[in-house]
Design a protein around this motif. Structure first.
Motif, PDB file in Angstrom:
ATOM      1  N   ARG A   1       1.409 -10.007  -2.969  1.00  0.00           N
ATOM      2  CA  ARG A   1      -0.027  -9.836  -3.230  1.00  0.00           C
ATOM      3  C   ARG A   1      -0.738  -9.694  -1.877  1.00  0.00           C
ATOM      4  N   PRO A   2      -1.725  -8.794  -1.777  1.00  0.00           N
ATOM      5  CA  PRO A   2      -2.389  -8.569  -0.487  1.00  0.00           C
ATOM      6  C   PRO A   2      -2.896  -9.853   0.181  1.00  0.00           C
ATOM      7  N   LYS A   3      -3.438 -10.787  -0.597  1.00  0.00           N
ATOM      8  CA  LYS A   3      -3.968 -12.015   0.013  1.00  0.00           C
ATOM      9  C   LYS A   3      -2.869 -12.901   0.586  1.00  0.00           C
ATOM     10  N   GLN A   4      -1.618 -12.646   0.232  1.00  0.00           N
ATOM     11  CA  GLN A   4      -0.504 -13.443   0.764  1.00  0.00           C
ATOM     12  C   GLN A   4       0.221 -12.737   1.912  1.00  0.00           C
ATOM     13  N   MET A   5      -0.200 -11.524   2.263  1.00  0.00           N
ATOM     14  CA  MET A   5       0.495 -10.751   3.301  1.00  0.00           C
ATOM     15  C   MET A   5       0.487 -11.441   4.661  1.00  0.00           C
ATOM     16  N   ARG A   6      -0.545 -12.214   4.945  1.00  0.00           N
ATOM     17  CA  ARG A   6      -0.613 -12.869   6.256  1.00  0.00           C
ATOM     18  C   ARG A   6       0.465 -13.934   6.423  1.00  0.00           C
ATOM     19  N   GLU A   7       1.119 -14.320   5.327  1.00  0.00           N
ATOM     20  CA  GLU A   7       2.218 -15.291   5.404  1.00  0.00           C
ATOM     21  C   GLU A   7       3.501 -14.632   5.913  1.00  0.00           C
ATOM     22  N   TYR A   8       3.505 -13.307   6.022  1.00  0.00           N
ATOM     23  CA  TYR A   8       4.679 -12.555   6.456  1.00  0.00           C
ATOM     24  C   TYR A   8       4.418 -12.015   7.861  1.00  0.00           C
ATOM     25  N   PRO A   9       5.230 -12.399   8.849  1.00  0.00           N
ATOM     26  CA  PRO A   9       4.995 -11.877  10.201  1.00  0.00           C
ATOM     27  C   PRO A   9       5.187 -10.365  10.243  1.00  0.00           C
ATOM     28  N   MET A  10       4.183  -9.671  10.791  1.00  0.00           N
ATOM     29  CA  MET A  10       4.180  -8.207  10.821  1.00  0.00           C
ATOM     30  C   MET A  10       4.009  -7.720  12.255  1.00  0.00           C
ATOM     31  N   PRO A  11       4.406  -6.469  12.529  1.00  0.00           N
ATOM     32  CA  PRO A  11       4.126  -5.898  13.848  1.00  0.00           C
ATOM     33  C   PRO A  11       2.615  -5.880  14.097  1.00  0.00           C
ATOM     34  N   PRO A  12       2.192  -5.955  15.367  1.00  0.00           N
ATOM     35  CA  PRO A  12       0.755  -6.003  15.661  1.00  0.00           C
ATOM     36  C   PRO A  12      -0.043  -4.837  15.088  1.00  0.00           C
ATOM     37  N   ALA A  13       0.563  -3.674  14.966  1.00  0.00           N
ATOM     38  CA  ALA A  13      -0.160  -2.517  14.422  1.00  0.00           C
ATOM     39  C   ALA A  13      -0.423  -2.656  12.927  1.00  0.00           C
ATOM     40  N   ASP A  14       0.429  -3.379  12.199  1.00  0.00           N
ATOM     41  CA  ASP A  14       0.302  -3.491  10.744  1.00  0.00           C
ATOM     42  C   ASP A  14      -0.744  -4.528  10.314  1.00  0.00           C
ATOM     43  N   GLU A  15      -0.882  -5.602  11.083  1.00  0.00           N
ATOM     44  CA  GLU A  15      -1.761  -6.709  10.678  1.00  0.00           C
ATOM     45  C   GLU A  15      -3.197  -6.285  10.370  1.00  0.00           C
ATOM     46  N   PRO A  16      -3.836  -5.412  11.182  1.00  0.00           N
ATOM     47  CA  PRO A  16      -5.223  -5.030  10.883  1.00  0.00           C
ATOM     48  C   PRO A  16      -5.383  -4.227   9.590  1.00  0.00           C
ATOM     49  N   LEU A  17      -4.294  -3.783   9.003  1.00  0.00           N
ATOM     50  CA  LEU A  17      -4.370  -2.999   7.767  1.00  0.00           C
ATOM     51  C   LEU A  17      -4.528  -3.891   6.534  1.00  0.00           C
ATOM     52  N   ILE A  18      -4.168  -5.153   6.667  1.00  0.00           N
ATOM     53  CA  ILE A  18      -4.193  -6.079   5.521  1.00  0.00           C
ATOM     54  C   ILE A  18      -5.572  -6.185   4.866  1.00  0.00           C
ATOM     55  N   PRO A  19      -6.678  -6.367   5.631  1.00  0.00           N
ATOM     56  CA  PRO A  19      -7.988  -6.495   4.966  1.00  0.00           C
ATOM     57  C   PRO A  19      -8.362  -5.298   4.101  1.00  0.00           C
ATOM     58  N   PHE A  20      -7.927  -4.103   4.483  1.00  0.00           N
ATOM     59  CA  PHE A  20      -8.224  -2.914   3.678  1.00  0.00           C
ATOM     60  C   PHE A  20      -7.538  -3.011   2.305  1.00  0.00           C
ATOM     61  N   LEU A  21      -6.319  -3.529   2.297  1.00  0.00           N
ATOM     62  CA  LEU A  21      -5.594  -3.677   1.031  1.00  0.00           C
ATOM     63  C   LEU A  21      -6.180  -4.809   0.198  1.00  0.00           C
ATOM     64  N   ILE A  22      -6.615  -5.885   0.843  1.00  0.00           N
ATOM     65  CA  ILE A  22      -7.275  -6.975   0.117  1.00  0.00           C
ATOM     66  C   ILE A  22      -8.544  -6.451  -0.565  1.00  0.00           C
ATOM     67  N   ASP A  23      -9.335  -5.674   0.180  1.00  0.00           N
ATOM     68  CA  ASP A  23     -10.575  -5.106  -0.388  1.00  0.00           C
ATOM     69  C   ASP A  23     -10.268  -4.138  -1.526  1.00  0.00           C
ATOM     70  N   LEU A  24      -9.208  -3.348  -1.389  1.00  0.00           N
ATOM     71  CA  LEU A  24      -8.856  -2.357  -2.397  1.00  0.00           C
ATOM     72  C   LEU A  24      -8.366  -3.005  -3.679  1.00  0.00           C
ATOM     73  N   LEU A  25      -7.546  -4.057  -3.526  1.00  0.00           N
ATOM     74  CA  LEU A  25      -6.878  -4.653  -4.684  1.00  0.00           C
ATOM     75  C   LEU A  25      -7.504  -5.970  -5.073  1.00  0.00           C
TER      76      LEU A  25
END
Length: 138
Positions: free
Chosen positions: A114-138
């Motif tokens: 689930r998008p709100k749980q994505m921050r629990e998964y370590p991601m490359p630095p380029a991917d992390e800023p994309l999470i809020p867009f998916l939270i807003d979308l879903l």
């Protein structure tokens, strides 16, 4: 303005594959690869002569055995991140229409998150800023 010498720009296309429950597929980079162990969106390097959409269609087929088409890929946002050796430009597309069951074909681990749980998964630095867009979308 950044006065550092120019780095090569690497164009990588990524996909937020979304299932019927509003979860997004993440892929864990396998041991032996750069950034091994980090979670990312499926996708890959755009090859010469390919569009970002064509790259995703090819990469989704090769990496996880899923089929889709250009009309099913909607651009959402992009990442622009400077790594030590190159600058990454990565459009992120959303795909809700695909056929096949995602299956790891390159030694990676896959997980629906689930998008709100994505921050629990370590991601490359380029991917992390994309999470809020998916939270807003879903």
């Amino acid at each position: 303005m950044d006065a550092s010498p120019g780095k090569p720009i690497l164009l990588v296309s990524a996909c937020a594959l979304i299932d019927a429950d509003g979860r997004v597929l993440l892929s864990q980079r396998p041991p032996g690869k750069t950034l091994a162990g980090l979670w990312e969106f499926p996708g890959g390097k755009v090859e010469p002569g390919e569009t970002p959409e064509e790259t995703l269609i090819r990469e989704l087929r090769e990496e996880i055995g899923v089929e889709t088409q250009t009309a099913c890929l909607a651009p959402l946002t992009f990442a622009s991140h400077s790594y030590e050796a190159f600058h990454l430009l990565m459009p992120l597309f959303v795909c809700r229409r695909f056929s096949g069951i995602p299956t790891p074909k390159e030694g990676q681990t896959l997980k629906w998150v689930r998008p709100k749980q994505m921050r629990e998964y370590p991601m490359p630095p380029a991917d992390e800023p994309l999470i809020p867009f998916l939270i807003d979308l879903l």
